[in-house]
Design an enzyme around this catalytic site. Structure first.
Site, PDB file in Angstrom:
ATOM      1  N   LYS A 181       0.858  -1.188   0.000  1.00  0.00           N
ATOM      2  CA  LYS A 181       0.000   0.000   0.000  1.00  0.00           C
ATOM      3  C   LYS A 181       0.890   1.233   0.000  1.00  0.00           C
ATOM      4  CE  LYS A 181      -3.475   2.359   2.776  1.00  0.00           C
ATOM      5  NZ  LYS A 181      -4.424   2.240   3.894  1.00  0.00           N
ATOM      6  N   ARG A 191     -10.619  10.175   2.659  1.00  0.00           N
ATOM      7  CA  ARG A 191     -10.465  10.843   3.965  1.00  0.00           C
ATOM      8  C   ARG A 191     -11.648  11.744   4.245  1.00  0.00           C
ATOM      9  NH1 ARG A 191      -3.984  11.378   3.457  1.00  0.00           N
ATOM     10  NH2 ARG A 191      -3.622   9.130   3.448  1.00  0.00           N
ATOM     11  N   ARG A 204       1.373   9.722   5.793  1.00  0.00           N
ATOM     12  CA  ARG A 204       1.569   8.338   6.232  1.00  0.00           C
ATOM     13  C   ARG A 204       2.868   7.750   5.664  1.00  0.00           C
ATOM     14  NH1 ARG A 204      -3.233   8.162   8.467  1.00  0.00           N
ATOM     15  NH2 ARG A 204      -5.231   8.158   7.358  1.00  0.00           N
ATOM     16  N   GLU A 220       7.409  -6.484   0.964  1.00  0.00           N
ATOM     17  CA  GLU A 220       6.197  -6.378   1.799  1.00  0.00           C
ATOM     18  C   GLU A 220       5.291  -7.596   1.611  1.00  0.00           C
ATOM     19  OE1 GLU A 220       5.270  -4.172   4.031  1.00  0.00           O
ATOM     20  OE2 GLU A 220       6.789  -2.626   3.776  1.00  0.00           O
ATOM     21  N   LYS A 235      -2.430  -1.567  -3.604  1.00  0.00           N
ATOM     22  CA  LYS A 235      -3.271  -0.371  -3.526  1.00  0.00           C
ATOM     23  C   LYS A 235      -2.430   0.876  -3.646  1.00  0.00           C
ATOM     24  CE  LYS A 235      -6.028   2.012  -0.106  1.00  0.00           C
ATOM     25  NZ  LYS A 235      -6.471   2.039   1.264  1.00  0.00           N
ATOM     26  N   SER A 261     -10.357   5.738  -3.919  1.00  0.00           N
ATOM     27  CA  SER A 261     -11.291   6.860  -4.030  1.00  0.00           C
ATOM     28  C   SER A 261     -10.855   7.889  -5.059  1.00  0.00           C
ATOM     29  CB  SER A 261     -11.459   7.516  -2.653  1.00  0.00           C
ATOM     30  OG  SER A 261     -10.212   7.937  -2.134  1.00  0.00           O
ATOM     31  N   TYR A 300     -15.403   1.392  -6.014  1.00  0.00           N
ATOM     32  CA  TYR A 300     -16.648   2.155  -5.842  1.00  0.00           C
ATOM     33  C   TYR A 300     -17.520   2.054  -7.092  1.00  0.00           C
ATOM     34  CZ  TYR A 300     -13.774   3.793  -2.043  1.00  0.00           C
ATOM     35  OH  TYR A 300     -12.969   3.809  -0.926  1.00  0.00           O
TER      36      TYR A 300
HETATM   37  C1  PBG Z   1      -6.659   3.562   5.923  1.00  0.00           C
HETATM   38  C2  PBG Z   1      -7.298   3.386   4.593  1.00  0.00           C
HETATM   39  C3  PBG Z   1      -7.244   4.312   3.558  1.00  0.00           C
HETATM   40  C4  PBG Z   1      -7.974   3.764   2.507  1.00  0.00           C
HETATM   41  C5  PBG Z   1      -8.459   2.537   2.916  1.00  0.00           C
HETATM   42  N1  PBG Z   1      -8.011   2.304   4.211  1.00  0.00           N
HETATM   43  C6  PBG Z   1      -6.679   5.657   3.487  1.00  0.00           C
HETATM   44  C7  PBG Z   1      -5.317   5.948   3.956  1.00  0.00           C
HETATM   45  O1  PBG Z   1      -4.447   5.088   4.034  1.00  0.00           O
HETATM   46  O2  PBG Z   1      -5.120   7.120   4.253  1.00  0.00           O
HETATM   47  C8  PBG Z   1      -8.159   4.450   1.193  1.00  0.00           C
HETATM   48  C9  PBG Z   1      -9.225   3.931   0.317  1.00  0.00           C
HETATM   49  C10 PBG Z   1      -9.580   4.841  -0.789  1.00  0.00           C
HETATM   50  O3  PBG Z   1      -8.943   5.900  -1.025  1.00  0.00           O
HETATM   51  O4  PBG Z   1     -10.542   4.527  -1.475  1.00  0.00           O
HETATM   52  N2  PBG Z   1      -7.268   2.844   6.907  1.00  0.00           N
END
Ligand code: PBG
Length: 313
Positions: A181, A191, A204, A220, A235, A261, A300
């Site tokens: 990720k 968010r 992050r 990973e 991701k 997203s 989505y």
């Molecule tokens: C963190 C998490 C995130 C997403 C899923 N789980 C955001 C992040 O790491 O800041 C993002 C999913 C998306 O953007 O559709 N728990």
């Protein structure tokens, strides 16, 4: 004839719908940067999941948005936390006809917005966070989740969660590991969806991957496989097709990809302006993700696809 020789076909059964459920709201709340996606009430979530089931969708992923956030994200582990309450209802509704996946993280639940516990220097305390994830996994499985999906990118999270699930008797609950990720700019609409602002304008990068690195993804993935992951996720998706392909070659476990997203929002925004044909681009992206090697796609676009892949613009 093109159909006859087409190498890749996306099927509704490949798709997982990410869904948001918010505590203590009377009506669903639209998410501005994710047109068509809402923060559900428990009741509207139940209706949505039942409708998705009728459309042939086989899996959903649940994210909870608590009424109160705190330093340790305690509602993520409580049996009356919003995700657990929702999972319990959904499990009663769908039984084993659908796969209920619980996203397992604490950023939606912490007041500082990080995916873990913060130490006295302001950094995420990896090992203290593992205890929290272990407790959250057990709470989610107790509530009826068929699978947990840790998304926090702490080192050792899969092993800690596996051990906790086994100790609690949940030996048959698999782990879909967000293994690779990236610290992506594509999570902003998410968010908004979960009301997360990272304290002090932080990011992050301390725990998610650097997008300049491809080989690191395989490190990973190997770690998560060794710790007992059952499904490996990459991701975001479209910006990381090379990573999906390499991960597919490196493991025989099922590979999933999360079309996040921001990837969805970009399609929707451009389509709304008439700059692209949203239906075509959406199908092109899902197909590319599958072609690269992901057999499971979190998106989505799931409902749109299940309804016939028409009507985005
Ligand atoms: C963190 C998490 C995130 C997403 C899923 N789980 C955001 C992040 O790491 O800041 C993002 C999913 C998306 O953007 O559709 N728990």
């Amino acid at each position: 004839m093109r159909d006859l020789v087409a190498e890749t076909r996306v099927d509704v059964q490949d798709l997982v719908a990410p869904l948001f459920v918010r505590e203590a709201v009377a009506d669903p709340i639209p998410i501005t940067s994710l047109p068509g996606v809402v923060q559900h009430t428990v009741d509207s979530l139940r209706r949505e999941v039942n409708e998705l089931a009728e459309l042939g969708v086989r899996s959903v992923m649940v994210f909870g948005i608590p009424e109160h956030k705190d330093a340790t994200g305690s509602a993520s582990c409580a049996s009356n936390g919003i995700a657990q309450v929702a999972l319990e209802q959904l499990r009663a509704d769908v039984g084993d006809d659908m796969v209920l996946i619980a996203d397992l993280c604490v950023d939606e639940y912490t007041d500082h917005g990080h995916c873990g516990i913060i130490d006295e220097h302001g950094s995420v305390d990896n090992d203290a966070t593992l205890e929290l994830y272990a407790a959250a996994a057990v709470a989610q499985a107790n509530a009826g989740a068929h699978m947990v999906a840790p998304s926090g990118m702490m080192d050792g999270q899969v092993a800690a969660i596996r051990a906790a699930l086994d100790d609690a008797g949940h030996i048959n609950i698999p782990i879909m590991a967000y293994a690779s990720k990236y610290a992506s700019g594509l999570y902003s609409p998410f968010r908004e969806a979960v009301d997360v602002t990272i304290a002090g304008g932080g990011d992050r990068k301390g725990y998610q991957q650097d997008w300049r690195n491809g080989r690191e993804a395989l490190v990973e993935v190997a770690a998560d496989v060794a710790q007992g992951a059952d499904i490996i996720m990459v991701k975001p998706a479209v910006t990381y097709l090379d990573v999906i392909a390499e991960v597919r070659a490196a493991t025989d476990l099922p590979v999933a990809a999360y079309h996040v997203s921001g990837e969805y929002a970009m399609i929707m925004a451009a389509a709304a302006n008439g700059w692209i044909d949203g239906d075509v681009v959406a199908l092109e992206q899902l197909t590319a993700i599958k072609r690269a090697g992901a057999g499971v796609i979190l998106t989505y676009l799931t409902r749109w696809f299940a309804e016939g892949a028409r009507g985005l613009s």
